[in-house]
Design an enzyme around this catalytic site. Sequence first.
Site, PDB file in Angstrom:
ATOM      1  N   ASP A   1     -13.404 -15.672   1.336  1.00  0.00           N
ATOM      2  CA  ASP A   1     -14.287 -15.913   0.342  1.00  0.00           C
ATOM      3  C   ASP A   1     -14.474 -14.760  -0.449  1.00  0.00           C
ATOM      4  O   ASP A   1     -15.303 -13.743  -0.181  1.00  0.00           O
ATOM      5  CB  ASP A   1     -15.553 -16.542   0.828  1.00  0.00           C
ATOM      6  CG  ASP A   1     -16.445 -16.793  -0.500  1.00  0.00           C
ATOM      7  OD1 ASP A   1     -16.329 -18.025  -0.842  1.00  0.00           O
ATOM      8  OD2 ASP A   1     -17.404 -16.097  -0.627  1.00  0.00           O
TER       9      ASP A   1
ATOM     10  N   TYR B   1     -17.620  -9.264  -6.275  1.00  0.00           N
ATOM     11  CA  TYR B   1     -17.643  -8.240  -5.159  1.00  0.00           C
ATOM     12  C   TYR B   1     -16.803  -6.869  -5.370  1.00  0.00           C
ATOM     13  O   TYR B   1     -16.889  -6.056  -4.418  1.00  0.00           O
ATOM     14  CB  TYR B   1     -17.121  -9.034  -3.903  1.00  0.00           C
ATOM     15  CG  TYR B   1     -17.817 -10.323  -3.387  1.00  0.00           C
ATOM     16  CD1 TYR B   1     -19.192 -10.606  -4.236  1.00  0.00           C
ATOM     17  CD2 TYR B   1     -17.222 -11.237  -2.984  1.00  0.00           C
ATOM     18  CE1 TYR B   1     -19.695 -11.887  -3.999  1.00  0.00           C
ATOM     19  CE2 TYR B   1     -17.812 -12.558  -2.685  1.00  0.00           C
ATOM     20  CZ  TYR B   1     -19.143 -12.755  -3.245  1.00  0.00           C
ATOM     21  OH  TYR B   1     -19.893 -13.850  -2.974  1.00  0.00           O
TER      22      TYR B   1
ATOM     23  N   LYS C   1     -14.111 -16.645  -7.637  1.00  0.00           N
ATOM     24  CA  LYS C   1     -15.410 -17.044  -8.115  1.00  0.00           C
ATOM     25  C   LYS C   1     -15.072 -16.547  -9.531  1.00  0.00           C
ATOM     26  O   LYS C   1     -14.794 -15.511  -9.903  1.00  0.00           O
ATOM     27  CB  LYS C   1     -16.565 -16.887  -7.735  1.00  0.00           C
ATOM     28  CG  LYS C   1     -16.697 -17.152  -6.197  1.00  0.00           C
ATOM     29  CD  LYS C   1     -18.037 -17.173  -5.440  1.00  0.00           C
ATOM     30  CE  LYS C   1     -18.106 -17.435  -4.170  1.00  0.00           C
ATOM     31  NZ  LYS C   1     -17.570 -16.269  -3.426  1.00  0.00           N
TER      32      LYS C   1
ATOM     33  N   HIS D   1     -19.287 -19.308 -10.269  1.00  0.00           N
ATOM     34  CA  HIS D   1     -20.229 -18.321  -9.336  1.00  0.00           C
ATOM     35  C   HIS D   1     -21.853 -18.793  -9.585  1.00  0.00           C
ATOM     36  O   HIS D   1     -22.457 -18.800  -8.634  1.00  0.00           O
ATOM     37  CB  HIS D   1     -20.024 -16.949  -9.559  1.00  0.00           C
ATOM     38  CG  HIS D   1     -20.388 -16.229  -8.545  1.00  0.00           C
ATOM     39  ND1 HIS D   1     -19.629 -14.725  -7.996  1.00  0.00           N
ATOM     40  CD2 HIS D   1     -21.360 -16.027  -7.287  1.00  0.00           C
ATOM     41  CE1 HIS D   1     -20.252 -14.129  -7.137  1.00  0.00           C
ATOM     42  NE2 HIS D   1     -21.378 -15.281  -6.507  1.00  0.00           N
TER      43      HIS D   1
HETATM   44  N1  LIG Z   1     -22.022 -17.603  -4.094  1.00  0.00           N
HETATM   45  C1  LIG Z   1     -22.611 -16.560  -4.102  1.00  0.00           C
HETATM   46  O1  LIG Z   1     -23.770 -16.541  -4.746  1.00  0.00           O
HETATM   47  C2  LIG Z   1     -23.059 -15.905  -2.570  1.00  0.00           C
HETATM   48  C3  LIG Z   1     -23.808 -14.968  -2.360  1.00  0.00           C
HETATM   49  C4  LIG Z   1     -23.961 -14.271  -1.114  1.00  0.00           C
HETATM   50  C5  LIG Z   1     -22.821 -14.142  -0.351  1.00  0.00           C
HETATM   51  N2  LIG Z   1     -21.973 -15.036  -0.726  1.00  0.00           N
HETATM   52  C6  LIG Z   1     -20.761 -15.114   0.354  1.00  0.00           C
HETATM   53  O2  LIG Z   1     -21.078 -15.405   1.705  1.00  0.00           O
HETATM   54  C7  LIG Z   1     -20.662 -14.342   2.533  1.00  0.00           C
HETATM   55  C8  LIG Z   1     -21.633 -14.115   3.806  1.00  0.00           C
HETATM   56  O3  LIG Z   1     -22.952 -13.917   3.281  1.00  0.00           O
HETATM   57  P1  LIG Z   1     -23.594 -12.501   3.301  1.00  0.00           P
HETATM   58  O4  LIG Z   1     -22.673 -11.417   2.995  1.00  0.00           O
HETATM   59  O5  LIG Z   1     -24.895 -12.601   2.586  1.00  0.00           O
HETATM   60  O6  LIG Z   1     -23.987 -12.286   4.949  1.00  0.00           O
HETATM   61  P2  LIG Z   1     -24.057 -13.030   6.273  1.00  0.00           P
HETATM   62  O7  LIG Z   1     -22.603 -13.253   6.659  1.00  0.00           O
HETATM   63  O8  LIG Z   1     -25.247 -13.970   6.326  1.00  0.00           O
HETATM   64  O9  LIG Z   1     -24.505 -11.530   6.903  1.00  0.00           O
HETATM   65  C9  LIG Z   1     -23.705 -10.361   7.098  1.00  0.00           C
HETATM   66  C10 LIG Z   1     -24.503  -9.304   7.729  1.00  0.00           C
HETATM   67  O10 LIG Z   1     -24.774  -9.874   8.876  1.00  0.00           O
HETATM   68  C11 LIG Z   1     -24.035  -8.628   9.877  1.00  0.00           C
HETATM   69  N3  LIG Z   1     -23.343  -9.614  10.940  1.00  0.00           N
HETATM   70  C12 LIG Z   1     -22.401 -10.193  10.802  1.00  0.00           C
HETATM   71  N4  LIG Z   1     -22.239 -11.025  11.979  1.00  0.00           N
HETATM   72  C13 LIG Z   1     -23.033 -10.585  13.007  1.00  0.00           C
HETATM   73  C14 LIG Z   1     -23.280 -10.805  14.272  1.00  0.00           C
HETATM   74  N5  LIG Z   1     -22.485 -11.623  14.890  1.00  0.00           N
HETATM   75  N6  LIG Z   1     -24.267 -10.116  14.928  1.00  0.00           N
HETATM   76  C15 LIG Z   1     -25.084  -9.289  14.225  1.00  0.00           C
HETATM   77  N7  LIG Z   1     -24.809  -9.011  13.108  1.00  0.00           N
HETATM   78  C16 LIG Z   1     -23.890  -9.564  12.226  1.00  0.00           C
HETATM   79  C17 LIG Z   1     -23.155  -8.032   9.411  1.00  0.00           C
HETATM   80  O11 LIG Z   1     -23.097  -6.654   9.552  1.00  0.00           O
HETATM   81  P3  LIG Z   1     -21.239  -5.982  10.006  1.00  0.00           P
HETATM   82  O12 LIG Z   1     -20.734  -6.225   8.799  1.00  0.00           O
HETATM   83  O13 LIG Z   1     -22.069  -4.621  10.351  1.00  0.00           O
HETATM   84  O14 LIG Z   1     -21.226  -6.641  11.249  1.00  0.00           O
HETATM   85  C18 LIG Z   1     -23.842  -8.150   7.830  1.00  0.00           C
HETATM   86  O15 LIG Z   1     -24.946  -6.956   7.643  1.00  0.00           O
HETATM   87  C19 LIG Z   1     -20.655 -13.121   1.580  1.00  0.00           C
HETATM   88  O16 LIG Z   1     -19.600 -12.180   2.143  1.00  0.00           O
HETATM   89  C20 LIG Z   1     -19.724 -13.804   0.441  1.00  0.00           C
HETATM   90  O17 LIG Z   1     -18.461 -14.003   0.711  1.00  0.00           O
HETATM   91  C21 LIG Z   1     -21.915 -15.962  -1.656  1.00  0.00           C
END
Ligand SMILES: NC(=O)c1ccc[n+]([C@@H]2O[C@H](COP(=O)([O-])OP(=O)(O)OC[C@H]3O[C@@H](n4cnc5c(N)ncnc54)[C@H](OP(=O)(O)O)[C@@H]3O)[C@@H](O)[C@H]2O)c1
Length: 323
Positions: free
Chosen positions: A47, A52, A81, A114
């Site tokens: 994704d 990004y 996006k 997006h």
């Molecule tokens: N459409 C939109 O507007 C939008 C907005 C936000 C995000 N997104 C998408 O959604 C994806 C995920 O959301 P997100 O980036 O907000 O974060 P997330 O996946 O909810 O959380 C990521 C965080 O959690 C940590 N983490 C991951 N797995 C873990 C585990 N098993 N145990 C402990 N810590 C863990 C990661 O650290 P480490 O990397 O150090 O492990 C990072 O700090 C994004 O990458 C993006 O592709 C889309």
Amino acid sequence: MTNQDYVQLNRTGDKMPLVGFGCWKVSKDDVENTIYAAVKAGYRLFDGACDYGNEAEVGRGLKKAIQDGLVKRQELFVVSKLWNTFHSKDHVRSAAEKQLKDWNLEYFDLYLVHFPVPLKYVDPKDKYPPSWYQPNNEDSLEFERSPMHETWREMEKLVDDGLARNIGISNFNVQSVLDLLSYCRIKPATLQVEIHPYLPQKRLVEWVQSQGIQVTAYSSFGPGSYSGMSEAGKTTQPLLSHDKIKAIADKYKVSTGQVLLRWAIERGIAVIPKSEHEERLKSNRDVFSWSLDKEDQKEIDSLSCGLRFNNPDDMGLGLPLFA
Ligand SMILES: NC(=O)c1ccc[n+]([C@@H]2O[C@H](COP(=O)([O-])OP(=O)(O)OC[C@H]3O[C@@H](n4cnc5c(N)ncnc54)[C@H](OP(=O)(O)O)[C@@H]3O)[C@@H](O)[C@H]2O)c1
């Protein structure tokens, strides 16, 4: 919910993996290796987004994985996006083409709008990715008079011309989905929104799914990614170390991350966790061999409090998008 690891998209019947890899905030220095490791660990959905700022690096990681024979292009499910500054009917196509070039791909499996926020065009030569503010105005957002029906028409043409197999939306509420459904020729295949136990978005998810649109959750772990972006991100108790989630994780002998992802999957919601740690990215995919009891689902549901972390209004942008 069965232990099937994909959902099928309307119109194409494409199988979208229920667990994908989120590319936001993957450190620029090591993106290629992280993506390569993710493919190796079994991830097939990636994704990404213009916003990004790492699409070329993610693309290189995928290219290496394909060249090394780890995976074939047609086994991957690549999501990107359209950024807010490219909503005008004159810019959708060129934005998508630039992004495809960055990824080194001929088509996206899924291309999303997006945000339902048309911002004034920024020429990629001046600033890329453009982000929210105009290069010459860091104080307020400048909107473009670009209605979504024109943007969507161009999104549909991307499908007609083979640049995107499926198209979808992100950060839309029911009103904006309903409006889109009133004129679209190609229905959105998915809606991607923030979902975690603090913000389960139960009715939005149920209604959107009832319209034949699949839902993807972002930020499944809650405040983690927002600690430097908003007050709520900084001060809210992290879900990954929440006592209630920990107790459930101990019961099933899994990690808290796995509990949070499984909770979404059991509602038929796809997830896209991001991690740069090999052990974590592996365990985040390992959520199909067990399931949560009803009482544990209810316990997790009880954390619901309407807390949203990806809110432009809380990031100084002066835009109450979800009001
Ligand atoms: N459409 C939109 O507007 C939008 C907005 C936000 C995000 N997104 C998408 O959604 C994806 C995920 O959301 P997100 O980036 O907000 O974060 P997330 O996946 O909810 O959380 C990521 C965080 O959690 C940590 N983490 C991951 N797995 C873990 C585990 N098993 N145990 C402990 N810590 C863990 C990661 O650290 P480490 O990397 O150090 O492990 C990072 O700090 C994004 O990458 C993006 O592709 C889309």
